[in-house]
Design a protein around this motif. Sequence first.
Motif, PDB file in Angstrom:
ATOM      1  N   ILE A 211       1.901 -20.823  -8.778  1.00 50.60           N
ATOM      2  CA  ILE A 211       2.622 -20.258  -9.924  1.00 50.60           C
ATOM      3  C   ILE A 211       1.684 -19.424 -10.791  1.00 50.60           C
ATOM      4  CG2 ILE A 211       3.801 -20.835 -12.091  1.00 50.60           C
ATOM      5  CD1 ILE A 211       5.048 -23.225 -10.512  1.00 50.60           C
ATOM      6  N   PHE A 212       0.504 -19.973 -11.108  1.00 50.72           N
ATOM      7  CA  PHE A 212      -0.453 -19.239 -11.930  1.00 50.72           C
ATOM      8  C   PHE A 212      -0.979 -18.001 -11.206  1.00 50.72           C
ATOM      9  CE2 PHE A 212      -1.702 -23.205 -14.587  1.00 50.72           C
ATOM     10  CZ  PHE A 212      -0.626 -22.987 -15.427  1.00 50.72           C
ATOM     11  N   GLY A 213      -1.171 -18.107  -9.894  1.00 55.17           N
ATOM     12  CA  GLY A 213      -1.632 -16.953  -9.118  1.00 55.17           C
ATOM     13  C   GLY A 213      -0.615 -15.821  -9.121  1.00 55.17           C
ATOM     14  N   ILE A 214       0.643 -16.162  -8.929  1.00 53.56           N
ATOM     15  CA  ILE A 214       1.706 -15.150  -8.948  1.00 53.56           C
ATOM     16  C   ILE A 214       1.814 -14.525 -10.338  1.00 53.56           C
ATOM     17  CG2 ILE A 214       4.211 -14.811  -8.798  1.00 53.56           C
ATOM     18  CD1 ILE A 214       4.159 -16.890  -6.477  1.00 53.56           C
ATOM     19  N   ALA A 215       1.738 -15.364 -11.365  1.00 47.86           N
ATOM     20  CA  ALA A 215       1.795 -14.846 -12.737  1.00 47.86           C
ATOM     21  C   ALA A 215       0.617 -13.914 -13.011  1.00 47.86           C
ATOM     22  CB  ALA A 215       1.797 -16.002 -13.738  1.00 47.86           C
ATOM     23  N   ALA A 216      -0.571 -14.294 -12.562  1.00 47.79           N
ATOM     24  CA  ALA A 216      -1.761 -13.461 -12.773  1.00 47.79           C
ATOM     25  C   ALA A 216      -1.617 -12.118 -12.063  1.00 47.79           C
ATOM     26  CB  ALA A 216      -3.014 -14.197 -12.299  1.00 47.79           C
ATOM     27  N   MET A 217      -1.064 -12.127 -10.849  1.00 44.73           N
ATOM     28  CA  MET A 217      -0.883 -10.863 -10.119  1.00 44.73           C
ATOM     29  C   MET A 217       0.166  -9.984 -10.789  1.00 44.73           C
ATOM     30  SD  MET A 217      -1.307 -11.791  -6.090  1.00 44.73           S
ATOM     31  CE  MET A 217      -0.420 -13.340  -6.059  1.00 44.73           C
ATOM     32  N   ALA A 218       1.256 -10.596 -11.256  1.00 43.45           N
ATOM     33  CA  ALA A 218       2.293  -9.815 -11.940  1.00 43.45           C
ATOM     34  C   ALA A 218       1.748  -9.210 -13.231  1.00 43.45           C
ATOM     35  CB  ALA A 218       3.507 -10.696 -12.230  1.00 43.45           C
ATOM     36  N   LEU A 219       1.005  -9.989 -13.998  1.00 44.78           N
ATOM     37  CA  LEU A 219       0.433  -9.480 -15.242  1.00 44.78           C
ATOM     38  C   LEU A 219      -0.627  -8.413 -14.972  1.00 44.78           C
ATOM     39  CD1 LEU A 219       0.301 -12.884 -17.107  1.00 44.78           C
ATOM     40  CD2 LEU A 219       1.687 -10.888 -17.751  1.00 44.78           C
ATOM     41  N   HIS A 220      -1.333  -8.546 -13.871  1.00 44.48           N
ATOM     42  CA  HIS A 220      -2.303  -7.529 -13.442  1.00 44.48           C
ATOM     43  C   HIS A 220      -1.595  -6.187 -13.252  1.00 44.48           C
ATOM     44  CE1 HIS A 220      -5.806  -6.096 -10.991  1.00 44.48           C
ATOM     45  NE2 HIS A 220      -4.850  -5.379 -10.416  1.00 44.48           N
ATOM     46  N   GLU A 221      -0.503  -6.207 -12.506  1.00 42.79           N
ATOM     47  CA  GLU A 221       0.251  -4.974 -12.266  1.00 42.79           C
ATOM     48  C   GLU A 221       0.848  -4.431 -13.559  1.00 42.79           C
ATOM     49  OE1 GLU A 221       0.070  -3.247  -9.464  1.00 42.79           O
ATOM     50  OE2 GLU A 221      -1.163  -4.871  -8.689  1.00 42.79           O
ATOM     51  N   MET A 222       1.293  -5.319 -14.435  1.00 43.60           N
ATOM     52  CA  MET A 222       1.829  -4.869 -15.719  1.00 43.60           C
ATOM     53  C   MET A 222       0.738  -4.224 -16.573  1.00 43.60           C
ATOM     54  SD  MET A 222       5.031  -5.262 -15.626  1.00 43.60           S
ATOM     55  CE  MET A 222       4.911  -4.904 -13.885  1.00 43.60           C
ATOM     56  N   GLY A 223      -0.502  -4.648 -16.399  1.00 39.14           N
ATOM     57  CA  GLY A 223      -1.618  -3.979 -17.078  1.00 39.14           C
ATOM     58  C   GLY A 223      -1.740  -2.533 -16.624  1.00 39.14           C
ATOM     59  N   HIS A 224      -1.628  -2.311 -15.307  1.00 42.30           N
ATOM     60  CA  HIS A 224      -1.653  -0.941 -14.781  1.00 42.30           C
ATOM     61  C   HIS A 224      -0.485  -0.129 -15.345  1.00 42.30           C
ATOM     62  CE1 HIS A 224      -4.856  -1.651 -11.906  1.00 42.30           C
ATOM     63  NE2 HIS A 224      -4.160  -2.538 -11.209  1.00 42.30           N
ATOM     64  N   VAL A 225       0.698  -0.720 -15.334  1.00 33.70           N
ATOM     65  CA  VAL A 225       1.904  -0.029 -15.813  1.00 33.70           C
ATOM     66  C   VAL A 225       1.777   0.311 -17.298  1.00 33.70           C
ATOM     67  CG1 VAL A 225       4.384  -0.281 -16.250  1.00 33.70           C
ATOM     68  CG2 VAL A 225       3.427  -1.000 -14.053  1.00 33.70           C
ATOM     69  N   ALA A 226       1.327  -0.637 -18.099  1.00 34.62           N
ATOM     70  CA  ALA A 226       1.185  -0.399 -19.541  1.00 34.62           C
ATOM     71  C   ALA A 226       0.198   0.732 -19.808  1.00 34.62           C
ATOM     72  CB  ALA A 226       0.734  -1.680 -20.245  1.00 34.62           C
ATOM     73  N   ALA A 227      -0.903   0.744 -19.086  1.00 34.81           N
ATOM     74  CA  ALA A 227      -1.889   1.813 -19.275  1.00 34.81           C
ATOM     75  C   ALA A 227      -1.314   3.156 -18.853  1.00 34.81           C
ATOM     76  CB  ALA A 227      -3.156   1.505 -18.491  1.00 34.81           C
ATOM     77  N   ALA A 228      -0.616   3.190 -17.719  1.00 32.59           N
ATOM     78  CA  ALA A 228      -0.022   4.442 -17.249  1.00 32.59           C
ATOM     79  C   ALA A 228       0.978   4.972 -18.278  1.00 32.59           C
ATOM     80  CB  ALA A 228       0.661   4.234 -15.895  1.00 32.59           C
ATOM     81  N   ARG A 229       1.813   4.101 -18.777  1.00 35.80           N
ATOM     82  CA  ARG A 229       2.812   4.535 -19.770  1.00 35.80           C
ATOM     83  C   ARG A 229       2.140   4.985 -21.060  1.00 35.80           C
ATOM     84  NH1 ARG A 229       8.338   1.430 -19.743  1.00 35.80           N
ATOM     85  NH2 ARG A 229       8.728   3.309 -20.948  1.00 35.80           N
ATOM     86  N   ALA A 230       1.101   4.265 -21.490  1.00 33.09           N
ATOM     87  CA  ALA A 230       0.389   4.649 -22.715  1.00 33.09           C
ATOM     88  C   ALA A 230      -0.282   6.011 -22.565  1.00 33.09           C
ATOM     89  CB  ALA A 230      -0.653   3.594 -23.069  1.00 33.09           C
ATOM     90  N   LEU A 231      -0.697   6.336 -21.336  1.00 32.21           N
ATOM     91  CA  LEU A 231      -1.366   7.614 -21.075  1.00 32.21           C
ATOM     92  C   LEU A 231      -0.386   8.698 -20.631  1.00 32.21           C
ATOM     93  CD1 LEU A 231      -4.525   6.184 -19.289  1.00 32.21           C
ATOM     94  CD2 LEU A 231      -4.421   7.225 -21.571  1.00 32.21           C
ATOM     95  N   LYS A 232       0.912   8.400 -20.706  1.00 31.65           N
ATOM     96  CA  LYS A 232       1.969   9.358 -20.359  1.00 31.65           C
ATOM     97  C   LYS A 232       1.951   9.759 -18.880  1.00 31.65           C
ATOM     98  CE  LYS A 232       3.196  10.136 -24.789  1.00 31.65           C
ATOM     99  NZ  LYS A 232       3.059   8.865 -25.427  1.00 31.65           N
ATOM    100  N   VAL A 233       1.537   8.813 -18.015  1.00 34.92           N
ATOM    101  CA  VAL A 233       1.582   9.031 -16.570  1.00 34.92           C
ATOM    102  C   VAL A 233       2.828   8.317 -16.063  1.00 34.92           C
ATOM    103  CG1 VAL A 233       0.419   8.601 -14.369  1.00 34.92           C
ATOM    104  CG2 VAL A 233      -0.934   9.227 -16.386  1.00 34.92           C
ATOM    105  N   LYS A 234       3.708   9.056 -15.427  1.00 31.81           N
ATOM    106  CA  LYS A 234       5.005   8.512 -15.022  1.00 31.81           C
ATOM    107  C   LYS A 234       4.850   7.450 -13.931  1.00 31.81           C
ATOM    108  CE  LYS A 234       9.524   9.661 -13.418  1.00 31.81           C
ATOM    109  NZ  LYS A 234      10.689  10.257 -13.852  1.00 31.81           N
ATOM    110  N   VAL A 235       5.483   6.302 -14.155  1.00 32.56           N
ATOM    111  CA  VAL A 235       5.517   5.219 -13.167  1.00 32.56           C
ATOM    112  C   VAL A 235       6.837   5.328 -12.415  1.00 32.56           C
ATOM    113  CG1 VAL A 235       5.559   2.721 -12.827  1.00 32.56           C
ATOM    114  CG2 VAL A 235       4.064   3.722 -14.585  1.00 32.56           C
ATOM    115  N   HIS A 236       6.745   5.470 -11.088  1.00 32.72           N
ATOM    116  CA  HIS A 236       7.944   5.630 -10.268  1.00 32.72           C
ATOM    117  C   HIS A 236       8.519   4.301  -9.807  1.00 32.72           C
ATOM    118  CE1 HIS A 236       7.291   9.932 -10.111  1.00 32.72           C
ATOM    119  NE2 HIS A 236       6.080   9.736  -9.636  1.00 32.72           N
ATOM    120  N   GLN A 237       7.640   3.354  -9.470  1.00 30.46           N
ATOM    121  CA  GLN A 237       8.130   2.102  -8.889  1.00 30.46           C
ATOM    122  C   GLN A 237       7.079   1.013  -9.031  1.00 30.46           C
ATOM    123  OE1 GLN A 237       8.802   2.395  -4.656  1.00 30.46           O
ATOM    124  NE2 GLN A 237      10.184   0.657  -4.639  1.00 30.46           N
TER     125      GLN A 237
END
Length: 131
Positions: free
Chosen positions: A8-34
């Motif tokens: 459970i913690f591993g899956i949560a850590a991986m999901a939050l990892h990807e959300m870190g990438h997404v948050a940075a992309a959105r903050a930098l105005k780089v479009k996230v497709h999927q």
Amino acid sequence: MQLQEAVIFGIAAMALHEMGHVAAARALKVKVHQVGINWKGPYIRRACGTTTQNLAITLAGPGMNLWLAFMFYRVSPNFALSNLLIGVINLLPIPVSDGSRVLQLMRKLISLSDGTVATTATPITGGAEVK
């Protein structure tokens, strides 16, 4: 740590990892497709940004995990450990890892700053597929 808690913690850590990438992309105005998951693990598909944007986006995933490890080490040591492991492993310069992409992007930035022309065999996309 029991197996169920580790998963459970591993899956949560991986999901939050990807959300870190997404948050940075959105903050930098780089479009996230999927955002998705396949047999290799979770991933994001996004537009290609500048080298500096790609570096920030690439570091945001492991950065999120390391920040969570620091924030939760007293409250939930097992969750902190899961994030620490995901963050550190992703920073290792092994093929298709964030660490490998960081190394490529740093080389590109260094070569651009000293006036030489950067050459790469493949486009550097910060781990994202470019559409």
